[in-house]
Design a protein around this motif. Structure first.
Motif, PDB file in Angstrom:
ATOM      1  N   ASP A   8      -3.626  16.932  -7.812  1.00  0.00           N
ATOM      2  CA  ASP A   8      -3.166  15.710  -7.774  1.00  0.00           C
ATOM      3  C   ASP A   8      -5.162  14.989  -7.293  1.00  0.00           C
ATOM      4  OD1 ASP A   8      -0.407  16.140  -7.363  1.00  0.00           O
ATOM      5  OD2 ASP A   8      -1.038  16.827  -5.329  1.00  0.00           O
ATOM      6  N   VAL A  16      -2.829   5.564  -4.649  1.00  0.00           N
ATOM      7  CA  VAL A  16      -3.266   6.742  -3.449  1.00  0.00           C
ATOM      8  C   VAL A  16      -4.080   6.497  -2.604  1.00  0.00           C
ATOM      9  CG1 VAL A  16      -5.243   8.026  -4.772  1.00  0.00           C
ATOM     10  CG2 VAL A  16      -2.958   9.340  -4.537  1.00  0.00           C
ATOM     11  N   CYS A  20      -1.749   8.125   0.590  1.00  0.00           N
ATOM     12  CA  CYS A  20      -2.392   8.984   1.067  1.00  0.00           C
ATOM     13  C   CYS A  20      -3.611   8.981   2.136  1.00  0.00           C
ATOM     14  CB  CYS A  20      -2.754  10.142  -0.262  1.00  0.00           C
ATOM     15  SG  CYS A  20      -1.192  10.519  -1.432  1.00  0.00           S
ATOM     16  N   HIS A 138       1.032  16.232  -2.149  1.00  0.00           N
ATOM     17  CA  HIS A 138      -0.883  15.343  -1.037  1.00  0.00           C
ATOM     18  C   HIS A 138      -0.540  16.575   0.210  1.00  0.00           C
ATOM     19  CE1 HIS A 138      -1.004  12.662  -4.773  1.00  0.00           C
ATOM     20  NE2 HIS A 138       0.208  12.479  -4.918  1.00  0.00           N
ATOM     21  N   GLY A 151      -3.296  20.704  -3.326  1.00  0.00           N
ATOM     22  CA  GLY A 151      -3.507  19.071  -3.776  1.00  0.00           C
ATOM     23  C   GLY A 151      -5.035  18.729  -3.013  1.00  0.00           C
ATOM     24  N   ASP A 153      -5.936  16.217  -1.023  1.00  0.00           N
ATOM     25  CA  ASP A 153      -5.432  15.514   0.622  1.00  0.00           C
ATOM     26  C   ASP A 153      -6.296  17.327   0.944  1.00  0.00           C
ATOM     27  OD1 ASP A 153      -4.817  12.679  -0.624  1.00  0.00           O
ATOM     28  OD2 ASP A 153      -4.012  14.112  -2.284  1.00  0.00           O
TER      29      ASP A 153
END
Length: 184
Positions: A8, A16, A20, A138, A151, A153
């Motif tokens: 991701d 994004v 996120c 995410h 991911g 994140d």
């Protein structure tokens, strides 16, 4: 040679940042930090596995932009496990492998782990300690004891090695449906 994993990255994806709550002032800053974090860790002879969603948004259709990002990625071999946002311009980059799903031996026991962009509830060799590594969600879910979100994140916007994934897996809860889908 070391194997590195991430998911991701969403290179070039302006939205994004908001979706996120990524801590970057611009998509250019995000892209630069993602690449810098990879370059700090990944060495010349290493493998890099991106488990989906390499790029997204209008820039993901720009072959020149995508090639520029791709050419900055470190490592001897670069692999893409296709995510739901990976389109033809991304798929056309000179990846060493492109696959919707991949089984890869890694870790001290060299078990056959499963790489798939989407989280799964079971997979080949799951009862024998094989981990499933995914992205897609995410920062919404870290995963479970044997299926771990890779991911950016949830990994400080940096790639990780198998030992990092296995250590996190030990601290995650057991999947609530595990005994239903993988009875003993």
């Amino acid at each position: 040679m070391t194997t590195w994993y991430t998911a991701d990255t969403h290179f070039g994806h302006e939205n994004v940042l908001r979706f996120c709550d990524r801590p970057f002032s611009s998509v250019e800053k995000m892209d630069a930090v993602l690449i810098a974090n990879m370059c700090e860790r990944i060495r010349e002879d290493d493998d890099l596995w991106i488990i989906g969603d390499f790029a997204f948004g209008p820039r993901s259709k720009d072959a020149e932009y995508l090639r520029s990002v791709f050419d900055q990625l470190p490592g001897a071999r670069k692999h893409l496990v296709v995510g739901n946002h990976d389109r033809e311009p991304t798929l056309s980059l000179p990846w060493d492998t492109v696959s919707p799903f991949f089984e890869l031996r890694d870790g001290p026991l060299k078990q056959l782990n499963t790489l798939c962009h989407l989280p799964m509830i079971t997979w080949n060799h799951a009862r024998r300690g094989a981990l499933q590594m995914f992205g897609h969600v995410h920062d919404n879910w870290l995963g479970s004891r044997n299926s771990v979100n890779l991911g950016v994140d949830v990994w400080d916007f940096a790639p990780v090695q198998f030992d990092d994934v296995a250590a996190r897996a030990k601290d995650l809860p057991k999947n609530l449906h595990w005994d239903e889908v993988e009875p003993k």
